[in-house]
Motif scaffolding. Structure first.
Motif, PDB file in Angstrom:
ATOM      1  N   THR A  20       0.843  -1.205   0.000  1.00 55.46           N
ATOM      2  CA  THR A  20       0.000   0.000   0.000  1.00 55.46           C
ATOM      3  C   THR A  20       0.870   1.245   0.000  1.00 55.46           C
ATOM      4  O   THR A  20       1.764   1.391   0.850  1.00 55.46           O
ATOM      5  N   LEU A  21       0.624   2.125  -0.944  1.00 57.00           N
ATOM      6  CA  LEU A  21       1.348   3.391  -1.055  1.00 57.00           C
ATOM      7  C   LEU A  21       0.457   4.515  -0.524  1.00 57.00           C
ATOM      8  O   LEU A  21      -0.720   4.594  -0.898  1.00 57.00           O
ATOM      9  N   SER A  22       1.021   5.375   0.279  1.00 59.24           N
ATOM     10  CA  SER A  22       0.237   6.425   0.939  1.00 59.24           C
ATOM     11  C   SER A  22       0.262   7.733   0.159  1.00 59.24           C
ATOM     12  O   SER A  22       1.250   8.053  -0.519  1.00 59.24           O
ATOM     13  N   CYS A  23      -0.817   8.490   0.296  1.00 59.33           N
ATOM     14  CA  CYS A  23      -0.908   9.813  -0.317  1.00 59.33           C
ATOM     15  C   CYS A  23      -1.899  10.637   0.489  1.00 59.33           C
ATOM     16  O   CYS A  23      -2.999  10.167   0.807  1.00 59.33           O
ATOM     17  N   THR A  24      -1.495  11.831   0.824  1.00 57.53           N
ATOM     18  CA  THR A  24      -2.439  12.773   1.439  1.00 57.53           C
ATOM     19  C   THR A  24      -2.391  14.061   0.644  1.00 57.53           C
ATOM     20  O   THR A  24      -1.412  14.355  -0.054  1.00 57.53           O
TER      21      THR A  24
ATOM     22  N   PHE B 122      -5.224  -3.250  -8.812  1.00 61.08           N
ATOM     23  CA  PHE B 122      -5.019  -1.953  -8.187  1.00 61.08           C
ATOM     24  C   PHE B 122      -6.331  -1.433  -7.600  1.00 61.08           C
ATOM     25  O   PHE B 122      -7.373  -1.466  -8.261  1.00 61.08           O
ATOM     26  N   SER B 123      -6.272  -0.965  -6.390  1.00 59.60           N
ATOM     27  CA  SER B 123      -7.449  -0.371  -5.763  1.00 59.60           C
ATOM     28  C   SER B 123      -7.001   0.781  -4.873  1.00 59.60           C
ATOM     29  O   SER B 123      -5.826   0.871  -4.508  1.00 59.60           O
ATOM     30  N   VAL B 124      -7.945   1.657  -4.587  1.00 60.44           N
ATOM     31  CA  VAL B 124      -7.614   2.794  -3.735  1.00 60.44           C
ATOM     32  C   VAL B 124      -8.476   2.760  -2.475  1.00 60.44           C
ATOM     33  O   VAL B 124      -9.543   2.167  -2.443  1.00 60.44           O
ATOM     34  N   ASN B 125      -7.952   3.430  -1.455  1.00 61.00           N
ATOM     35  CA  ASN B 125      -8.722   3.687  -0.241  1.00 61.00           C
ATOM     36  C   ASN B 125      -8.847   5.203  -0.146  1.00 61.00           C
ATOM     37  O   ASN B 125      -7.889   5.896   0.224  1.00 61.00           O
TER      38      ASN B 125
ATOM     39  N   LEU C 220      -2.988   3.809  -2.432  1.00 53.81           N
ATOM     40  CA  LEU C 220      -3.053   2.834  -3.533  1.00 53.81           C
ATOM     41  C   LEU C 220      -2.609   1.479  -3.022  1.00 53.81           C
ATOM     42  O   LEU C 220      -1.529   1.353  -2.455  1.00 53.81           O
ATOM     43  N   LYS C 221      -3.466   0.486  -3.237  1.00 52.79           N
ATOM     44  CA  LYS C 221      -3.107  -0.881  -2.861  1.00 52.79           C
ATOM     45  C   LYS C 221      -2.857  -1.693  -4.122  1.00 52.79           C
ATOM     46  O   LYS C 221      -3.683  -1.704  -5.048  1.00 52.79           O
ATOM     47  N   ILE C 222      -1.704  -2.352  -4.147  1.00 53.12           N
ATOM     48  CA  ILE C 222      -1.361  -3.235  -5.262  1.00 53.12           C
ATOM     49  C   ILE C 222      -1.363  -4.658  -4.728  1.00 53.12           C
ATOM     50  O   ILE C 222      -0.580  -4.990  -3.823  1.00 53.12           O
TER      51      ILE C 222
END
Lengths: 115, 115
Positions: B20-24, B64-67, B77-79
């Motif tokens: 999971t890659l983080s983004c704010t 690929f999915s997002v939270n 982003l979850k891979i």
């Protein structure tokens, strides 16, 4: 066929020179962009054009002059090149100017090195 | 000012595992769009996934999915089932509504998928 194509892909030039990067899209899009990716890989918008009209000019030095002869082409001319202009320049396009959040499609990038 | 922050400069994952890659992001707007782009070593910018802020349902595209957490201004982003070809720089990007299609990028996360 490449959807967004830009030339040249690589360019090495001396300080003080003037150079151009050409971009063409065959997607039928109305809006085209130039983005700059610096040595730390940070991407930032420079310009956008919608149907040949300038929409965004993101405080780029006036040594950079975009020209859009028609909505399928957006060229970038750079005068008096400086060392700090070394970067990868990406051309991109989208169906509209962002009101609908349409996907922006990028070209392969033009790697400019100023020596 | 609108900003995007990716707090993980580098990550690695074993093949077939999940990462999971983080983004704010920071904005005062209610309408906007969010994107994840992938940049492999070839430098091509490739859209991975997009999300409209007005949609509560998280976007998915195959592995690929997002939270998307609008109140928290978070867009991770979850891979799943990571593959060697997922090795790339991943950029989170924010597009304000009706501002000329301008994408505001995060600093990027370099993902390595190890065999």
């Amino acid at each position: 066929d490449t959807a967004v194509s830009q030339t040249p892909k690589y360019l090495v030039t001396q300080m003080g020179n003037d150079k151009s990067i050409k971009c063409e899209q065959n997607l039928g899009h109305d809006t085209m962009y130039w983005y700059k990716q610096d040595s730390k890989k940070f991407l930032k918008i420079m310009f956008s054009y919608n149907n040949k009209e300038l929409i965004i000019n993101e405080t780029v030095p006036n040594r950079f002059s975009p020209k859009s002869p028609d909505k399928a082409h957006l060229n970038l001319h750079i005068n008096s090149l400086e060392l700090g202009d070394s970067a990868v320049y990406f051309c991109a396009s989208s169906q509209d100017s962002g009101a609908l959040g349409n996907t922006i499609y990028f070209g392969e990038g033009s790697w400019l090195t100023v020596v | 000012a609108q900003t995007v922050t990716q707090s993980q400069p580098e990550m690695s994952v074993q093949e077939a595992e999940t990462v999971t890659l983080s983004c704010t992001y920071d904005t005062s707007e209610n309408n906007y769009y969010l994107f994840w782009y992938k940049q492999p070593p070839s430098r091509q910018m490739i859209l991975v996934i997009r999300q409209e802020a007005y949609k509560q349902q998280n976007a998915t595209e195959n592995r690929f999915s997002v939270n998307f957490q609008k109140a928290a201004k978070s867009f991770s982003l979850k891979i799943s089932d990571s593959q060697l070809g997922d090795t790339a720089m991943y950029f989170c990007a924010f597009m304000p509504y009706n501002q000329g299609g301008k994408l505001i990028f995060g600093q990027g996360t370099e993902l390595s998928v190890k065999p």
